[in-house]
Write a protein that holds these residues in place. Structure first.
Motif, PDB file in Angstrom:
ATOM      1  N   ASP A 126       0.863  -1.178   0.000  1.00 38.25           N
ATOM      2  CA  ASP A 126       0.000   0.000   0.000  1.00 38.25           C
ATOM      3  C   ASP A 126       0.899   1.228   0.000  1.00 38.25           C
ATOM      4  O   ASP A 126       1.682   1.429   0.922  1.00 38.25           O
ATOM      5  CB  ASP A 126      -0.889  -0.023   1.251  1.00 38.25           C
ATOM      6  N   GLN A 127       0.818   2.046  -1.025  1.00 40.27           N
ATOM      7  CA  GLN A 127       1.701   3.196  -1.154  1.00 40.27           C
ATOM      8  C   GLN A 127       1.054   4.501  -0.718  1.00 40.27           C
ATOM      9  O   GLN A 127       1.577   5.568  -0.973  1.00 40.27           O
ATOM     10  CB  GLN A 127       2.180   3.313  -2.603  1.00 40.27           C
ATOM     11  N   SER A 128      -0.057   4.418  -0.021  1.00 45.32           N
ATOM     12  CA  SER A 128      -0.737   5.650   0.385  1.00 45.32           C
ATOM     13  C   SER A 128      -0.019   6.294   1.568  1.00 45.32           C
ATOM     14  O   SER A 128       0.676   5.641   2.338  1.00 45.32           O
ATOM     15  CB  SER A 128      -2.187   5.354   0.764  1.00 45.32           C
ATOM     16  N   ASP A 129      -0.214   7.605   1.698  1.00 44.21           N
ATOM     17  CA  ASP A 129       0.382   8.335   2.813  1.00 44.21           C
ATOM     18  C   ASP A 129      -0.199   7.873   4.141  1.00 44.21           C
ATOM     19  O   ASP A 129       0.505   7.804   5.151  1.00 44.21           O
ATOM     20  CB  ASP A 129       0.161   9.842   2.646  1.00 44.21           C
ATOM     21  N   ALA A 130      -1.485   7.545   4.159  1.00 44.68           N
ATOM     22  CA  ALA A 130      -2.134   7.103   5.392  1.00 44.68           C
ATOM     23  C   ALA A 130      -1.515   5.811   5.904  1.00 44.68           C
ATOM     24  O   ALA A 130      -1.275   5.656   7.106  1.00 44.68           O
ATOM     25  CB  ALA A 130      -3.629   6.913   5.165  1.00 44.68           C
ATOM     26  N   ALA A 131      -1.228   4.877   5.004  1.00 46.21           N
ATOM     27  CA  ALA A 131      -0.610   3.617   5.408  1.00 46.21           C
ATOM     28  C   ALA A 131       0.787   3.862   5.967  1.00 46.21           C
ATOM     29  O   ALA A 131       1.174   3.274   6.980  1.00 46.21           O
ATOM     30  CB  ALA A 131      -0.548   2.655   4.232  1.00 46.21           C
ATOM     31  N   PHE A 132       1.533   4.748   5.327  1.00 49.06           N
ATOM     32  CA  PHE A 132       2.879   5.077   5.797  1.00 49.06           C
ATOM     33  C   PHE A 132       2.823   5.702   7.185  1.00 49.06           C
ATOM     34  O   PHE A 132       3.564   5.309   8.093  1.00 49.06           O
ATOM     35  CB  PHE A 132       3.563   6.023   4.807  1.00 49.06           C
ATOM     36  N   GLU A 133       1.958   6.686   7.357  1.00 51.11           N
ATOM     37  CA  GLU A 133       1.824   7.353   8.656  1.00 51.11           C
ATOM     38  C   GLU A 133       1.415   6.366   9.747  1.00 51.11           C
ATOM     39  O   GLU A 133       1.880   6.445  10.886  1.00 51.11           O
ATOM     40  CB  GLU A 133       0.812   8.499   8.575  1.00 51.11           C
ATOM     41  N   SER A 134       0.539   5.430   9.415  1.00 53.02           N
ATOM     42  CA  SER A 134       0.091   4.432  10.375  1.00 53.02           C
ATOM     43  C   SER A 134       1.264   3.585  10.872  1.00 53.02           C
ATOM     44  O   SER A 134       1.408   3.340  12.077  1.00 53.02           O
ATOM     45  CB  SER A 134      -0.970   3.532   9.732  1.00 53.02           C
ATOM     46  N   VAL A 135       2.113   3.160   9.954  1.00 56.95           N
ATOM     47  CA  VAL A 135       3.270   2.342  10.332  1.00 56.95           C
ATOM     48  C   VAL A 135       4.270   3.164  11.139  1.00 56.95           C
ATOM     49  O   VAL A 135       4.809   2.687  12.145  1.00 56.95           O
ATOM     50  CB  VAL A 135       3.935   1.738   9.078  1.00 56.95           C
ATOM     51  N   VAL A 136       4.504   4.402  10.724  1.00 57.50           N
ATOM     52  CA  VAL A 136       5.439   5.263  11.460  1.00 57.50           C
ATOM     53  C   VAL A 136       4.933   5.490  12.880  1.00 57.50           C
ATOM     54  O   VAL A 136       5.705   5.402  13.847  1.00 57.50           O
ATOM     55  CB  VAL A 136       5.644   6.611  10.731  1.00 57.50           C
ATOM     56  N   ASN A 137       3.656   5.753  13.037  1.00 62.48           N
ATOM     57  CA  ASN A 137       3.098   5.966  14.376  1.00 62.48           C
ATOM     58  C   ASN A 137       3.197   4.705  15.229  1.00 62.48           C
ATOM     59  O   ASN A 137       3.467   4.780  16.426  1.00 62.48           O
ATOM     60  CB  ASN A 137       1.647   6.430  14.283  1.00 62.48           C
ATOM     61  N   LYS A 138       2.985   3.561  14.617  1.00 62.21           N
ATOM     62  CA  LYS A 138       3.085   2.297  15.353  1.00 62.21           C
ATOM     63  C   LYS A 138       4.501   2.104  15.894  1.00 62.21           C
ATOM     64  O   LYS A 138       4.705   1.739  17.048  1.00 62.21           O
ATOM     65  CB  LYS A 138       2.708   1.129  14.440  1.00 62.21           C
ATOM     66  N   VAL A 139       5.489   2.390  15.063  1.00 59.34           N
ATOM     67  CA  VAL A 139       6.887   2.240  15.483  1.00 59.34           C
ATOM     68  C   VAL A 139       7.257   3.310  16.504  1.00 59.34           C
ATOM     69  O   VAL A 139       7.908   3.033  17.514  1.00 59.34           O
ATOM     70  CB  VAL A 139       7.826   2.296  14.255  1.00 59.34           C
TER      71      VAL A 139
END
Length: 72
Positions: free
Chosen positions: A38-51
């Motif tokens: 998934d290359q969306s910004d929302a998916a990226f932000e979700s993973v960054v926040n999780k980490v």
């Protein structure tokens, strides 16, 4: 396979590649498509926040995780 020696080096006279080699970025993109990333910004932000919000592990917790990993 027959090999021809030239001034610039050896040349294999065997099969020729059907298509030219892909640049590394194209290989990466193809692998990402196959994994259906998934290359969306929302998916990226979700993973960054999780980490970013993951709790810090103590040394004992790290050792326990390593032990569990070895047992598998």
């Amino acid at each position: 396979m027959p090999i021809l020696m030239t001034k610039k080096g050896m040349v294999c006279l065997g099969k020729t590649p059907e298509k030219p080699p892909q640049p590394q970025i194209d290989k990466f993109r193809e692998a990402a498509r196959e994994l259906k990333t998934d290359q969306s910004d929302a998916a990226f932000e979700s993973v960054v926040n999780k980490v970013a919000h993951a709790p810090k592990l103590t040394q004992e917790q790290i050792k326990e995780l390593v032990r569990r990993k070895r047992e598998k």
